[in-house]
Design an enzyme around this catalytic site. Structure first.
Site, PDB file in Angstrom:
ATOM      1  N   LYS A 173      -2.141  -1.573  -3.879  1.00 40.40           N
ATOM      2  CA  LYS A 173      -3.021  -0.406  -3.811  1.00 40.40           C
ATOM      3  C   LYS A 173      -2.185   0.866  -3.838  1.00 40.40           C
ATOM      4  O   LYS A 173      -1.197   0.928  -3.104  1.00 40.40           O
ATOM      5  CB  LYS A 173      -3.804  -0.498  -2.497  1.00 40.40           C
ATOM      6  CG  LYS A 173      -4.653   0.687  -2.181  1.00 40.40           C
ATOM      7  CD  LYS A 173      -5.245   0.531  -0.814  1.00 40.40           C
ATOM      8  CE  LYS A 173      -6.057   1.761  -0.494  1.00 40.40           C
ATOM      9  NZ  LYS A 173      -6.583   1.743   0.846  1.00 40.40           N
TER      10      LYS A 173
ATOM     11  N   LYS B 179       0.856  -1.180   0.000  1.00 43.49           N
ATOM     12  CA  LYS B 179       0.000   0.000   0.000  1.00 43.49           C
ATOM     13  C   LYS B 179       0.890   1.227   0.000  1.00 43.49           C
ATOM     14  O   LYS B 179       1.691   1.429   0.921  1.00 43.49           O
ATOM     15  CB  LYS B 179      -0.903  -0.019   1.231  1.00 43.49           C
ATOM     16  CG  LYS B 179      -1.821   1.189   1.308  1.00 43.49           C
ATOM     17  CD  LYS B 179      -2.830   1.023   2.411  1.00 43.49           C
ATOM     18  CE  LYS B 179      -3.716   2.241   2.538  1.00 43.49           C
ATOM     19  NZ  LYS B 179      -4.717   2.064   3.607  1.00 43.49           N
TER      20      LYS B 179
HETATM   21  C1  PBG Z   1      -7.206   3.299   5.444  1.00 43.46           C
HETATM   22  C2  PBG Z   1      -7.713   3.046   4.070  1.00 43.46           C
HETATM   23  C3  PBG Z   1      -7.618   3.967   3.024  1.00 43.46           C
HETATM   24  C4  PBG Z   1      -8.239   3.380   1.926  1.00 43.46           C
HETATM   25  C5  PBG Z   1      -8.695   2.118   2.304  1.00 43.46           C
HETATM   26  N1  PBG Z   1      -8.348   1.918   3.647  1.00 43.46           N
HETATM   27  C6  PBG Z   1      -7.091   5.349   3.010  1.00 43.46           C
HETATM   28  C7  PBG Z   1      -5.812   5.672   3.625  1.00 43.46           C
HETATM   29  O1  PBG Z   1      -4.909   4.842   3.751  1.00 43.46           O
HETATM   30  O2  PBG Z   1      -5.684   6.819   4.018  1.00 43.46           O
HETATM   31  C8  PBG Z   1      -8.360   4.057   0.589  1.00 43.46           C
HETATM   32  C9  PBG Z   1      -9.285   3.476  -0.408  1.00 43.46           C
HETATM   33  C10 PBG Z   1      -9.617   4.367  -1.540  1.00 43.46           C
HETATM   34  O3  PBG Z   1      -9.038   5.451  -1.734  1.00 43.46           O
HETATM   35  O4  PBG Z   1     -10.525   3.985  -2.295  1.00 43.46           O
HETATM   36  N2  PBG Z   1      -7.053   2.254   6.295  1.00 43.46           N
END
Ligand code: PBG
Length: 346
Positions: A267, A209
């Site tokens: 991601k 991520k």
């Molecule tokens: C946080 C989380 C995020 C997303 C999914 N889980 C945002 C972040 O890390 O700030 C983002 C998903 C998206 O942008 O569609 N645990």
């Protein structure tokens, strides 16, 4: 002077020997030699749930996406299930008044999130419910972990994460998806789940991520952005990955496989298709999931709404790109529309 497009200018030796266009001549031929295909089985629909009375509250930066009431969520999930979508990924929008520095609302077994999970599983037992394990929806600091002395404390967060996972499994989650990027959390969660009798609950690790600017609309939907105040890190760069790195993605995946992850996620999606391909070629065993995140959705929707792109073919092409890159599954806010298009309903 030679006129290049004059056929008489072609002599025998310049007639092409190879004609790839032969296999593109008719729709049937194109179908026969098609290498990758998008199916409804590949889709996971992210959904937001809120305690509000209104059945659905629009999310401004994600046209067509809503924060659903629990009843609205159950209706929407049932329709997605009927369309053949195998799974939803659920995210709770928690009111500010219930957020605190230790994210304690996440541990409330009667809180919004467990109630929503139970309601969906009661209505649609065959629909897989994937739940998010991270502190940010419940945290008054807007971080995925616990902030101690101005830093996000890895090991203190692990204990909180394992408790969140158990609360969600007790509510009926089929797949636990840690999205926090703390080190060692897959093993900690696996151990906690097994210890509480949930050895058949799967773990989908957000293994790779990145600290991305494409999460903006999601943070609007949950009001979960890191709080801009003294003593709180203003971004997530000390735990989410540097967008410049790809070898490190392999390291994160290898660790999560070793710790017991069942599925691995990359991601965001579209700006990182090379990472999916890199991992697919090096990790042949585990299913790979791509998250086509909120900012990617917002870009396509904005262009479609302006008449700058034709939405249906553009979305289907983008989703097919994930398959071609080597993803097995795609978390996408386009899931419902794509399922309808694939079924020929729209
Ligand atoms: C946080 C989380 C995020 C997303 C999914 N889980 C945002 C972040 O890390 O700030 C983002 C998903 C998206 O942008 O569609 N645990």
């Amino acid at each position: 002077m030679t006129i290049l497009h004059d056929p008489t200018a072609l002599n025998a030796s310049s007639t092409p020997t190879h004609r790839p266009r032969r296999l593109r001549r008719t729709a049937a031929l194109r179908r026969m030699v098609e290498e990758h295909r998008l199916s409804v089985d590949d889709l996971i629909a992210p959904l937001f749930v809120t305690a509000s009375e209104d059945e659905r509250t629009p999310i401004t930066s994600m046209p067509g996406q809503y924060r659903w009431s629990v009843d609205g969520l159950v209706r929407e999930a049932t329709e997605l299930h009927t369309l053949g979508i195998p799974a939803i990924a659920l995210f709770p929008a928690i009111p500010d008044a219930l957020k605190d520095a230790s994210a304690s609302e996440g541990l409330n077994p009667d809180g919004l999130y467990p109630r929503a999970i139970r309601a969906v599983k009661a209505a649609c037992p065959g629909l897989m419910v994937i739940t998010d394990v991270a502190l940010d929806p419940f945290s008054s600091d807007g971080h995925d972990g616990l902030v101690r002395d101005g830093i996000v404390d890895n090991d203190a967060t692990l204990a909180a994460m394992t408790q969140l996972a158990v609360v969600q499994a007790e509510a009926g989650a089929d797949v636990i998806a840690p999205s926090d990027m703390m080190d060692g959390r897959v093993r900690a969660i696996r151990t906690a789940l097994d210890g509480q009798g949930f050895s058949s609950v799967s773990i989908l690790s957000y293994a790779v991520k990145y600290a991305s600017s494409f999460y903006g609309p999601f943070r609007e939907a949950l009001d979960s952005a890191p709080r801009q105040r003294a003593g709180i890190p203003t971004d997530k760069k000390t735990y989410q990955m540097n967008p410049a790195n790809v070898r490190e993605a392999l390291r994160e995946c290898e660790l999560d496989v070793d710790e017991g992850a069942d599925l691995l996620m990359v991601k965001p999606g579209l700006p990182y298709l090379d990472v999916i391909r890199y991992l697919r070629d090096r990790l042949p065993t585990h299913p790979l999931v791509a998250y086509n995140v909120s900012g990617e959705y917002a870009m396509l929707k904005a262009a479609a709404q302006n008449g700058w792109l034709d939405e249906k073919p553009a979305v289907l092409e983008a989703l097919l790109g994930f398959k071609r890159a080597g993803a097995d599954l795609i978390l996408t806010y386009h899931a419902r529309a794509a399922a309808e298009w694939l079924a020929g309903r729209a």
